[in-house]
Each structure stands twice: as structure tokens, then as C-alpha cells.
Write a protein that holds these residues in place. Structure first.
Motif, PDB file in Angstrom:
ATOM      1  N   GLY A  28       0.850  -1.130  -0.194  1.00  0.00           N
ATOM      2  CA  GLY A  28       0.029  -0.038   0.125  1.00  0.00           C
ATOM      3  C   GLY A  28       0.984   1.075  -0.046  1.00  0.00           C
ATOM      4  N   ASN A  29       2.115   1.291   0.745  1.00  0.00           N
ATOM      5  CA  ASN A  29       2.772   2.302   0.947  1.00  0.00           C
ATOM      6  C   ASN A  29       4.042   2.522   0.039  1.00  0.00           C
ATOM      7  OD1 ASN A  29       0.808   3.553   2.445  1.00  0.00           O
ATOM      8  ND2 ASN A  29       1.856   2.383   4.391  1.00  0.00           N
ATOM      9  N   ARG A  30       4.489   1.158  -0.211  1.00  0.00           N
ATOM     10  CA  ARG A  30       6.036   1.325  -0.959  1.00  0.00           C
ATOM     11  C   ARG A  30       6.878   2.004  -0.300  1.00  0.00           C
ATOM     12  NH1 ARG A  30       5.245  -2.702  -4.512  1.00  0.00           N
ATOM     13  NH2 ARG A  30       3.704  -2.575  -5.648  1.00  0.00           N
ATOM     14  N   LEU A  31       6.998   1.693   1.180  1.00  0.00           N
ATOM     15  CA  LEU A  31       7.958   2.062   1.987  1.00  0.00           C
ATOM     16  C   LEU A  31       8.931   0.730   2.082  1.00  0.00           C
ATOM     17  CD1 LEU A  31       6.487   4.249   4.701  1.00  0.00           C
ATOM     18  CD2 LEU A  31       7.717   5.045   2.772  1.00  0.00           C
ATOM     19  N   ARG A  32      10.214   0.992   2.004  1.00  0.00           N
ATOM     20  CA  ARG A  32      11.125  -0.121   2.282  1.00  0.00           C
ATOM     21  C   ARG A  32      11.196  -0.584   3.757  1.00  0.00           C
ATOM     22  NH1 ARG A  32      16.621   2.210   0.149  1.00  0.00           N
ATOM     23  NH2 ARG A  32      15.506   4.026   0.634  1.00  0.00           N
ATOM     24  N   LEU A  33      10.807   0.073   4.533  1.00  0.00           N
ATOM     25  CA  LEU A  33      10.869  -0.089   5.903  1.00  0.00           C
ATOM     26  C   LEU A  33      10.062  -1.364   6.235  1.00  0.00           C
ATOM     27  CD1 LEU A  33      10.970   0.518   9.117  1.00  0.00           C
ATOM     28  CD2 LEU A  33       8.909   1.835   8.856  1.00  0.00           C
ATOM     29  N   PHE A  34       8.578  -1.652   5.487  1.00  0.00           N
ATOM     30  CA  PHE A  34       7.840  -2.417   5.818  1.00  0.00           C
ATOM     31  C   PHE A  34       8.172  -3.699   5.113  1.00  0.00           C
ATOM     32  CE2 PHE A  34       4.817   1.235   5.945  1.00  0.00           C
ATOM     33  CZ  PHE A  34       4.560   1.045   7.565  1.00  0.00           C
ATOM     34  N   LEU A  35       8.847  -3.645   3.866  1.00  0.00           N
ATOM     35  CA  LEU A  35       9.754  -4.760   3.175  1.00  0.00           C
ATOM     36  C   LEU A  35      10.696  -5.238   4.057  1.00  0.00           C
ATOM     37  CD1 LEU A  35       9.751  -6.463   0.452  1.00  0.00           C
ATOM     38  CD2 LEU A  35      11.560  -4.751  -0.206  1.00  0.00           C
ATOM     39  N   TYR A  36      11.507  -4.696   4.734  1.00  0.00           N
ATOM     40  CA  TYR A  36      12.589  -5.277   5.418  1.00  0.00           C
ATOM     41  C   TYR A  36      12.108  -5.696   6.659  1.00  0.00           C
ATOM     42  CZ  TYR A  36      15.949  -3.069   2.443  1.00  0.00           C
ATOM     43  OH  TYR A  36      16.846  -2.841   1.348  1.00  0.00           O
ATOM     44  N   LEU A  37      10.927  -5.307   7.246  1.00  0.00           N
ATOM     45  CA  LEU A  37      10.417  -5.578   8.329  1.00  0.00           C
ATOM     46  C   LEU A  37       9.623  -7.101   8.075  1.00  0.00           C
ATOM     47  CD1 LEU A  37       8.931  -2.455  10.363  1.00  0.00           C
ATOM     48  CD2 LEU A  37      10.772  -3.990  10.902  1.00  0.00           C
ATOM     49  N   GLY A  38       8.987  -7.078   7.242  1.00  0.00           N
ATOM     50  CA  GLY A  38       8.313  -8.248   6.594  1.00  0.00           C
ATOM     51  C   GLY A  38       9.395  -9.387   6.500  1.00  0.00           C
ATOM     52  N   LEU A  39      10.510  -9.027   5.816  1.00  0.00           N
ATOM     53  CA  LEU A  39      11.521 -10.032   5.645  1.00  0.00           C
ATOM     54  C   LEU A  39      11.928 -10.562   6.936  1.00  0.00           C
ATOM     55  CD1 LEU A  39      13.465  -8.839   2.427  1.00  0.00           C
ATOM     56  CD2 LEU A  39      11.741 -10.922   2.510  1.00  0.00           C
ATOM     57  N   GLY A  40      12.239  -9.483   7.938  1.00  0.00           N
ATOM     58  CA  GLY A  40      12.746 -10.097   9.156  1.00  0.00           C
ATOM     59  C   GLY A  40      11.947 -11.019   9.924  1.00  0.00           C
ATOM     60  N   PHE A  41      10.443 -10.617   9.756  1.00  0.00           N
ATOM     61  CA  PHE A  41       9.202 -11.389  10.398  1.00  0.00           C
ATOM     62  C   PHE A  41       9.204 -12.830   9.867  1.00  0.00           C
ATOM     63  CE2 PHE A  41       7.195  -7.308  11.779  1.00  0.00           C
ATOM     64  CZ  PHE A  41       7.624  -7.388  12.974  1.00  0.00           C
ATOM     65  N   LEU A  42       9.350 -12.790   8.338  1.00  0.00           N
ATOM     66  CA  LEU A  42       9.349 -14.285   7.834  1.00  0.00           C
ATOM     67  C   LEU A  42      10.708 -15.008   8.195  1.00  0.00           C
ATOM     68  CD1 LEU A  42       8.205 -15.456   5.361  1.00  0.00           C
ATOM     69  CD2 LEU A  42       9.706 -14.667   3.871  1.00  0.00           C
ATOM     70  N   ALA A  43      11.710 -14.488   8.276  1.00  0.00           N
ATOM     71  CA  ALA A  43      12.990 -15.411   8.724  1.00  0.00           C
ATOM     72  C   ALA A  43      12.697 -15.797  10.363  1.00  0.00           C
ATOM     73  CB  ALA A  43      14.156 -14.430   8.936  1.00  0.00           C
ATOM     74  N   LEU A  44      11.884 -15.092  11.192  1.00  0.00           N
ATOM     75  CA  LEU A  44      11.544 -15.555  12.450  1.00  0.00           C
ATOM     76  C   LEU A  44      10.576 -16.692  12.018  1.00  0.00           C
ATOM     77  CD1 LEU A  44      11.608 -12.334  14.575  1.00  0.00           C
ATOM     78  CD2 LEU A  44      13.332 -14.145  14.432  1.00  0.00           C
ATOM     79  N   LEU A  45       9.514 -16.308  11.291  1.00  0.00           N
ATOM     80  CA  LEU A  45       8.522 -17.651  11.013  1.00  0.00           C
ATOM     81  C   LEU A  45       8.937 -19.098  10.597  1.00  0.00           C
ATOM     82  CD1 LEU A  45       5.356 -18.159  10.787  1.00  0.00           C
ATOM     83  CD2 LEU A  45       5.735 -17.228   8.482  1.00  0.00           C
ATOM     84  N   ILE A  46      10.211 -18.621   9.738  1.00  0.00           N
ATOM     85  CA  ILE A  46      10.711 -19.920   9.110  1.00  0.00           C
ATOM     86  C   ILE A  46      11.559 -20.608  10.500  1.00  0.00           C
ATOM     87  CG2 ILE A  46      12.631 -20.738   7.852  1.00  0.00           C
ATOM     88  CD1 ILE A  46      12.106 -18.524   5.915  1.00  0.00           C
ATOM     89  N   ILE A  47      12.252 -20.021  11.165  1.00  0.00           N
ATOM     90  CA  ILE A  47      12.608 -20.642  12.423  1.00  0.00           C
ATOM     91  C   ILE A  47      11.666 -21.420  13.441  1.00  0.00           C
ATOM     92  CG2 ILE A  47      13.881 -20.122  14.868  1.00  0.00           C
ATOM     93  CD1 ILE A  47      15.220 -17.639  13.368  1.00  0.00           C
ATOM     94  N   SER A  48      10.396 -20.734  13.503  1.00  0.00           N
ATOM     95  CA  SER A  48       9.218 -21.655  14.267  1.00  0.00           C
ATOM     96  C   SER A  48       8.986 -22.763  13.685  1.00  0.00           C
ATOM     97  CB  SER A  48       8.239 -20.504  14.597  1.00  0.00           C
ATOM     98  OG  SER A  48       8.912 -19.544  15.242  1.00  0.00           O
ATOM     99  N   VAL A  49       8.650 -22.492  12.152  1.00  0.00           N
ATOM    100  CA  VAL A  49       8.222 -23.666  11.631  1.00  0.00           C
ATOM    101  C   VAL A  49       9.100 -24.786  11.492  1.00  0.00           C
ATOM    102  CG1 VAL A  49       7.534 -24.360   9.471  1.00  0.00           C
ATOM    103  CG2 VAL A  49       6.538 -22.178  10.286  1.00  0.00           C
ATOM    104  N   LEU A  50      10.503 -24.507  11.439  1.00  0.00           N
ATOM    105  CA  LEU A  50      11.599 -25.371  11.312  1.00  0.00           C
ATOM    106  C   LEU A  50      11.590 -26.353  12.584  1.00  0.00           C
ATOM    107  CD1 LEU A  50      13.965 -26.358   9.529  1.00  0.00           C
ATOM    108  CD2 LEU A  50      15.381 -24.748  10.733  1.00  0.00           C
ATOM    109  N   GLN A  51      11.331 -25.543  13.874  1.00  0.00           N
ATOM    110  CA  GLN A  51      11.100 -26.271  15.022  1.00  0.00           C
ATOM    111  C   GLN A  51      10.041 -27.198  15.175  1.00  0.00           C
ATOM    112  OE1 GLN A  51      11.490 -23.397  17.998  1.00  0.00           O
ATOM    113  NE2 GLN A  51      13.601 -22.746  17.755  1.00  0.00           N
ATOM    114  N   VAL A  52       8.935 -26.938  14.330  1.00  0.00           N
ATOM    115  CA  VAL A  52       7.867 -27.811  14.592  1.00  0.00           C
ATOM    116  C   VAL A  52       7.911 -29.218  13.386  1.00  0.00           C
ATOM    117  CG1 VAL A  52       5.351 -27.675  13.757  1.00  0.00           C
ATOM    118  CG2 VAL A  52       6.202 -25.763  15.316  1.00  0.00           C
ATOM    119  N   ILE A  53       8.796 -28.571  12.258  1.00  0.00           N
ATOM    120  CA  ILE A  53       8.751 -29.771  11.275  1.00  0.00           C
ATOM    121  C   ILE A  53       9.602 -30.729  11.712  1.00  0.00           C
ATOM    122  CG2 ILE A  53       9.311 -30.184   8.939  1.00  0.00           C
ATOM    123  CD1 ILE A  53       8.020 -27.486   8.212  1.00  0.00           C
TER     124      ILE A  53
END
Length: 82
Positions: A28-53
Motif C-alpha cells: 500500500g505504501n511502497r516504503l522499504r521499511l515495511f519490506l525489510y520488517l516483513g522479511l525479518g518477520f518471515l525469517a523468524l517464522l521460518i525458525i518457528s516452523v523449522l522447530q515444529v517440522i
């Protein structure tokens, strides 16, 4: 299902919501801040999913690398906003 398993699934749910929200804000805003934050949250999500799988394996190296990557994405997001 014990309390620890319920908490890890709750953490995964919260992280999915954070990833979707930050990518929605980026679209919606095209701010790089949200892109980098989203990628950081995605990396943390992968860690959590990796521990479950793969619960019985040693995923310490992957966890450390993804945590460092998430930290760098958060730092890049903060610096892009300044």
C-alpha cells in the motif's frame, strides 16, 4: 497436546499475521521499511516452523543463521526509515 505445543502454534499464528500485515503495508505504501520488517518477520517464522517440522533434530545452525538474518533485516528497515 501440552501447553508448550499450543504456545509454539500460537507464536506461528502471530508471526504469520505480522508477515501478512507488513507485506500488506508495503504494497500500500511502497516504503522499504515495511519490506525489510516483513522479511525479518518471515525469517523468524521460518525458525518457528523449522522447530515444529523437525523437532528431533539439531537445527541450531539454521536457527542462528536465520536469527542473524532477521536482525539484519530489522536493522536495515530501521536505517531505511531514518
Amino acid at each position: 497436546m501440552d501447553l508448550a505445543a499450543l504456545l509454539i502454534y500460537f507464536v506461528i499464528l502471530v508471526q504469520v499475521v505480522l508477515v501478512v500485515t507488513t507485506f500488506y503495508l508495503y504494497m500500500g505504501n511502497r516504503l522499504r521499511l515495511f519490506l525489510y520488517l516483513g522479511l525479518g518477520f518471515l525469517a523468524l517464522l521460518i525458525i518457528s516452523v523449522l522447530q515444529v517440522i523437525v523437532p528431533g533434530t539439531d537445527a541450531g545452525l539454521y536457527t542462528n543463521l536465520l536469527t542473524a538474518g532477521a536482525g539484519l533485516f530489522f536493522l536495515a528497515g530501521i536505517l531505511s526509515a531514518v
